[in-house]
Enzyme design. Structure first.
Site, PDB file in Angstrom:
ATOM      1  N   ASP A  24       0.815  -1.218   0.000  1.00  0.00           N
ATOM      2  CA  ASP A  24       0.000   0.000   0.000  1.00  0.00           C
ATOM      3  C   ASP A  24       0.848   1.268   0.000  1.00  0.00           C
ATOM      4  OD1 ASP A  24       0.951  -0.474   2.579  1.00  0.00           O
ATOM      5  OD2 ASP A  24      -1.019  -0.897   3.415  1.00  0.00           O
ATOM      6  N   ASN A  26      -7.094  -2.688  14.764  1.00  0.00           N
ATOM      7  CA  ASN A  26      -8.496  -2.986  14.427  1.00  0.00           C
ATOM      8  C   ASN A  26      -8.619  -4.206  13.509  1.00  0.00           C
ATOM      9  OD1 ASN A  26      -7.560  -2.008  11.998  1.00  0.00           O
ATOM     10  ND2 ASN A  26      -8.968  -0.278  11.862  1.00  0.00           N
ATOM     11  N   HIS A  29      -6.935  -4.674  10.640  1.00  0.00           N
ATOM     12  CA  HIS A  29      -6.734  -4.479   9.200  1.00  0.00           C
ATOM     13  C   HIS A  29      -5.466  -5.182   8.717  1.00  0.00           C
ATOM     14  CE1 HIS A  29      -4.481  -0.404   9.890  1.00  0.00           C
ATOM     15  NE2 HIS A  29      -3.593  -1.325   9.639  1.00  0.00           N
ATOM     16  N   GLU A  68      -9.591  -1.946   5.865  1.00  0.00           N
ATOM     17  CA  GLU A  68     -10.167  -1.666   7.171  1.00  0.00           C
ATOM     18  C   GLU A  68     -11.373  -2.590   7.429  1.00  0.00           C
ATOM     19  OE1 GLU A  68      -8.448   0.064   9.072  1.00  0.00           O
ATOM     20  OE2 GLU A  68      -8.057   2.116   8.419  1.00  0.00           O
TER      21      GLU A  68
HETATM   22  C1  F6R Z   1       1.680  -1.515   6.152  1.00  0.00           C
HETATM   23  C2  F6R Z   1       0.302  -1.988   6.291  1.00  0.00           C
HETATM   24  C3  F6R Z   1      -0.408  -2.001   7.593  1.00  0.00           C
HETATM   25  C4  F6R Z   1       0.477  -2.270   8.809  1.00  0.00           C
HETATM   26  C5  F6R Z   1      -0.336  -2.200  10.091  1.00  0.00           C
HETATM   27  C6  F6R Z   1       0.532  -2.373  11.318  1.00  0.00           C
HETATM   28  O1  F6R Z   1       2.132  -1.609   4.809  1.00  0.00           O
HETATM   29  O2  F6R Z   1      -0.261  -2.352   5.320  1.00  0.00           O
HETATM   30  O3  F6R Z   1      -1.429  -2.975   7.544  1.00  0.00           O
HETATM   31  O4  F6R Z   1       1.082  -3.509   8.668  1.00  0.00           O
HETATM   32  O5  F6R Z   1      -0.998  -0.983  10.162  1.00  0.00           O
HETATM   33  O6  F6R Z   1       1.376  -1.277  11.431  1.00  0.00           O
HETATM   34  P1  F6R Z   1       2.565  -1.242  12.516  1.00  0.00           P
HETATM   35  O7  F6R Z   1       3.517  -2.297  12.118  1.00  0.00           O
HETATM   36  O8  F6R Z   1       3.146   0.145  12.387  1.00  0.00           O
HETATM   37  O9  F6R Z   1       1.929  -1.496  13.829  1.00  0.00           O
END
Ligand code: F6R
Length: 239
Positions: free
Chosen positions: A66, A134, A136, A141
């Site tokens: 992403d 959450n 995701h 989401e």
């Molecule tokens: C990142 C992504 C997100 C993260 C998630 C956890 O490319 O797609 O799904 O993996 O938000 O983020 P951290 O590792 O910062 O807790």
């Protein structure tokens, strides 16, 4: 689904680097990569391994999950910048083999189509994932359809708050992102999900023990034939 619980973050990264390296050593492979805090220690180990053991990335291709919409590609908080700072600048990867969606182009629908077509041709041999508090995965989401493919998503309040730690003020955090859809993620041959810390414990509990449902997107992974989940004790504390 294989679940590995390690004592702490560093051990989680060590274990993850073994799983990643097994794929990387096959050389002509496609790595699906993630950003965020969680994989930073893993990328550090891969860079160290490249320097020490000369593990080569010359034939490796990458696809990232992403990118934020509305900030330039060279912005200090873009995922393009993150990936270069954490990994790409330190290994011998060919820049033309690096693929991220772009969130700074005029025609975002066309960009979704471009990235989606690219993903159809470049099926990841392994897709690395973090998980949102959450539930995701990528920026899918809660509520995202399991058959979704690359699209523009509105980030939820919780995600914007979580990501605000990287920006000067919360108003600077992008509210939209371009993300692989859940169907794109599920197309990967193997999935490696990492989670560390108590703030991930609820999401990990739901992923492992909850019903498969769109309100916790990560639960879809239970439908995938080859998933490895490596978590630290804190993230596993509700299992
Ligand atoms: C990142 C992504 C997100 C993260 C998630 C956890 O490319 O797609 O799904 O993996 O938000 O983020 P951290 O590792 O910062 O807790």
């Amino acid at each position: 689904m294989k679940i590995i619980i390690k004592d702490n973050y560093n051990q989680m990264c060590e274990e993850a680097s073994k799983v990643m390296k097994e794929v990387i050593l096959k050389e002509d492979v496609i790595l699906g990569l993630a950003t965020g805090s969680t994989p930073i220690g893993l990328y550090k180990l891969l860079v160290e391994d490249h320097k020490t053991n000369k593990t080569s990335y010359k034939k490796i291709q990458t696809v990232n999950l992403d990118e934020y919409v509305g900030i330039p590609q060279n912005h200090e908080q873009s995922y393009f910048t993150f990936m270069h700072e954490q990994l790409f600048n330190h290994v011998d990867i060919d820049p033309k083999n690096i693929n991220l969606p772009r969130g700074d182009v005029k025609d975002l629908n066309k960009e979704c189509q471009r990235y989606n077509e690219l993903l159809a041709k470049k099926i990841a041999d392994i897709q690395l994932l973090g998980i949102g508090g959450n539930g995701h995965i990528g920026f899918n989401e809660p509520g995202t359809a399991f058959d979704s493919v690359t699209y523009i998503t509105d980030l939820q309040e919780k995600t914007i708050q979580d990501n605000s730690r990287f920006f000067d003020k919360i108003e600077d955090v992008p509210t939209k992102a371009i993300t692989m859809g859940i169907a794109n993620i599920m197309a990967a041959k193997k999935i490696l999900l990492l989670a560390s810390g108590v703030n991930k414990a609820e999401a990990i509990k739901e992923l492992v023990l909850g019903d498969i449902n769109i309100n916790c997107p990560a639960t879809v992974l239970r439908n995938h034939p080859d998933v490895v989940i490596i978590v630290d004790k804190d993230a596993a504390s509700l299992l």
